[in-house]
Design a protein around this motif. Structure first.
Motif, mmCIF file in Angstrom:
data_model
loop_
_atom_site.group_PDB
_atom_site.id
_atom_site.type_symbol
_atom_site.label_atom_id
_atom_site.label_comp_id
_atom_site.label_asym_id
_atom_site.label_seq_id
_atom_site.Cartn_x
_atom_site.Cartn_y
_atom_site.Cartn_z
ATOM 1 N N ILE A 198 11.890 -32.691 17.431
ATOM 2 C CA ILE A 198 11.703 -34.128 17.633
ATOM 3 C C ILE A 198 10.226 -34.492 17.677
ATOM 4 C CG2 ILE A 198 12.088 -36.050 19.217
ATOM 5 C CD1 ILE A 198 14.696 -34.727 20.029
ATOM 6 N N GLU A 199 9.432 -33.722 18.424
ATOM 7 C CA GLU A 199 8.005 -34.024 18.514
ATOM 8 C C GLU A 199 7.337 -33.907 17.148
ATOM 9 O OE1 GLU A 199 5.597 -32.779 21.927
ATOM 10 O OE2 GLU A 199 7.390 -31.790 22.711
ATOM 11 N N ARG A 200 7.776 -32.942 16.343
ATOM 12 C CA ARG A 200 7.212 -32.792 15.001
ATOM 13 C C ARG A 200 7.519 -34.031 14.153
ATOM 14 N NH1 ARG A 200 10.189 -29.036 13.462
ATOM 15 N NH2 ARG A 200 11.546 -30.181 12.023
ATOM 16 N N ARG A 201 8.760 -34.495 14.247
ATOM 17 C CA ARG A 201 9.121 -35.683 13.464
ATOM 18 C C ARG A 201 8.423 -36.926 13.988
ATOM 19 N NH1 ARG A 201 14.010 -32.721 13.410
ATOM 20 N NH2 ARG A 201 14.802 -33.726 15.298
ATOM 21 N N GLU A 202 8.228 -37.010 15.303
ATOM 22 C CA GLU A 202 7.481 -38.145 15.851
ATOM 23 C C GLU A 202 6.058 -38.172 15.299
ATOM 24 O OE1 GLU A 202 9.434 -39.137 20.219
ATOM 25 O OE2 GLU A 202 7.836 -37.667 20.105
ATOM 26 N N LYS A 203 5.423 -37.004 15.238
ATOM 27 C CA LYS A 203 4.065 -36.937 14.699
ATOM 28 C C LYS A 203 4.053 -37.324 13.226
ATOM 29 C CE LYS A 203 0.013 -33.978 14.186
ATOM 30 N NZ LYS A 203 -0.237 -34.461 12.813
ATOM 31 N N GLN A 204 5.062 -36.871 12.470
ATOM 32 C CA GLN A 204 5.138 -37.247 11.062
ATOM 33 C C GLN A 204 5.244 -38.755 10.908
ATOM 34 O OE1 GLN A 204 8.540 -34.987 9.792
ATOM 35 N NE2 GLN A 204 7.345 -33.168 9.257
ATOM 36 N N HIS A 205 6.074 -39.394 11.759
ATOM 37 C CA HIS A 205 6.212 -40.848 11.705
ATOM 38 C C HIS A 205 4.884 -41.532 12.032
ATOM 39 C CE1 HIS A 205 10.792 -40.453 12.419
ATOM 40 N NE2 HIS A 205 10.551 -40.642 11.145
ATOM 41 N N ARG A 206 4.200 -41.031 13.050
ATOM 42 C CA ARG A 206 2.911 -41.639 13.416
ATOM 43 C C ARG A 206 1.897 -41.474 12.286
ATOM 44 N NH1 ARG A 206 4.230 -39.407 18.533
ATOM 45 N NH2 ARG A 206 2.928 -37.567 18.127
#
Length: 464
Positions: A198-206
């Motif tokens: 989840i944190e990886r995908r959050e960073k990708q979104h940011r």
């Protein structure tokens, strides 16, 4: 089970018997017209399978190791996708879907994938095999298969057996969901299975966030577009939802103090787009010093993060953005708590909200939170409207239940469906935390109950 070719020929004959002219279709009665829709969809499913199998073979004969001797490059195309796009006259997105799903079907066939529910005693089938078998058997459309495939392909570090079980659950739910709904359900599953990602995908979104502005010289207008991470996008969407709420189906929970503001907007001569444009300019002009009541009718827009008590106490994810299926990580949950605090909403083991009933006609603000968390939006079958479009419907007439407004006897419905139920003899029934819609005899003489599932990821998690 008939072969793909036999099924296609049988279904093509049924469709051909419809006549193929506007006059012949217009002559069908309601039942035959509905059957015609089903027949065409079944035929399209078979055609899509053929198209995918052919695209998969084109990709196989164009694999990179063949170089310029590959089919696509020999024909002058840079890739099999480009070849399918040009020859079949489809979009690049459609050509990509055909190549990827066709390659998956071919991969499963070459590996001797067993049918759904079967096994040859060797290694257990993968989730990819399960998807391929579901398409072959007709349990899933290619669009539905592609929705699951795209999401599951992003999952890392999860046991293959767990993924296969999750895929089987999604396949079982597939016939009752559109590809878009199945895609959202798959993303919910991904968040629960792959919490570490989840944190990886959050960073990708940011990292992908953008705002672009430009002048359109042809009209002299200033233009813009934005791409925001789910958490930020939800805040922007909620701001506009609050501004337009009376027109979209609200206010959800009628507050007498807000009626004048709502009536003013309903009678406003501007279009929704013009109201949004003016409000956007006001937001920029006033920025952080704006009075929330000036733009939002008394309630400041906010993004709620919904998380179960166990995950909150254990400081683990995922949580969910209210009204969406986007998962958020434990650090994001903690940041939200620091900013806005915690609102506790109790559920029983069936997934029903508890301890929020009140002896009054209207639902309270606290009950509004409970209904939003429990329902996740409009519960009318097939409706995708979020909570901001919805009103609270008393499934039992308020006057007949001694004045109580219990959250268990209320559900969220967008205004159109609220009026449909109220004015056309549809009825909503409750069995503990489950709700069912009973159509009137004019729609279904048998009045077969239709499930009204919650759209809330957390409600699904609680019910598991």
């Amino acid at each position: 089970m008939p072969t793909l070719s036999a099924a296609l020929l049988d279904r093509a004959a049924v469709v051909a018997d419809l006549g193929g002219t506007a006059e012949s279709i217009a002559a069908l009665d309601h039942a035959d017209l509905t059957a015609a829709v089903e027949s065409v969809a079944a035929l399209q499913h078979n055609v899509d399978q053929f198209a995918a199998l052919i695209a998969g073979e084109v990709a196989h004969r164009s694999r990179p190791e063949l170089g310029h001797q590959g089919l696509a490059q020999k024909a002058g195309f840079v890739s099999p996708v480009a070849m399918i796009q040009r020859v079949a006259h489809v979009s690049r997105a459609e050509a990509t879907r055909l190549v990827e799903t066709g390659s998956l079907l071919a991969e499963a066939a070459s590996a001797g994938a067993p049918p759904v529910g079967g096994n040859d005693g060797s290694a257990p089938p993968s989730w990819r095999d399960a998807l391929a078998a579901a398409v072959t058997s007709g349990a899933l459309s290619l669009d539905a298969m592609d929705a699951i495939r795209r999401v599951f392909s992003e999952i890392t570090g999860v046991d293959e057996i767990v993924l296969e079980d999750a895929a089987d659950d999604l396949i079982a739910a597939g016939p009752g969901l559109t590809p878009e709904q199945l895609w959202r359900r798959a993303r919910q599953v991904r968040g629960l299975l792959d919490a570490d990602g989840i944190e990886r995908r959050e960073k990708q979104h940011r990292d992908l966030r953008t705002v672009r502005t430009w002048w359109d010289n042809a009209t002299g207008m200033h233009c813009g577009s934005w791409r925001l991470a789910p958490e930020d996008g939800a805040l922007v969407a909620e701001a506009f939802a609050q501004i337009l709420s009376p027109r979209r189906g609200g206010p959800r929970f009628v507050d007498p103090a807000a009626r004048a503001t709502a009536e003013e907007l309903l009678n406003d001569g501007r279009t929704d787009e013009q109201v949004s444009a003016d409000a956007f300019v006001d937001l920029v002009r006033l920025a952080v010093d704006a009075d929330p009541g000036t733009l939002f009718g008394g309630r400041r827009p906010a993004v709620r993060i919904v998380v179960t008590a166990d995950r909150l106490e254990g400081r683990t994810g995922p949580g969910f953005i209210e009204g969406r299926t986007d998962t958020v990580s434990a650090p994001t949950i903690e940041r939200a708590i620091c900013n806005t605090g915690v609102i506790s909403v109790g559920f029983d083991r069936d997934g029903q909200c508890v301890n929020v009933g009140r002896d009054r006609r209207l639902f309270t603000e606290r009950q509004r939170v409970g209904l939003t968390v429990r329902d996740g939006g409009c519960r009318f079958p097939g409706c995708e409207r979020p909570s901001s479009y919805c009103e609270a419907h008393h499934i039992n007439p308020w006057a007949g239940v001694e004045g109580r407004t219990d959250i268990a006897d209320g559900i969220l419905l967008r205004r159109r469906h609220h009026l449909l139920i109220r004015d056309n003899r549809w009825q909503v029934h409750r069995d503990r935390a489950d709700y069912f819609l009973e159509p009137p005899p004019s729609v279904d003489p048998g009045r077969v109950f239709i499930p009204m599932p919650s759209r809330s990821p957390v409600a699904h998690e609680i019910a598991m």
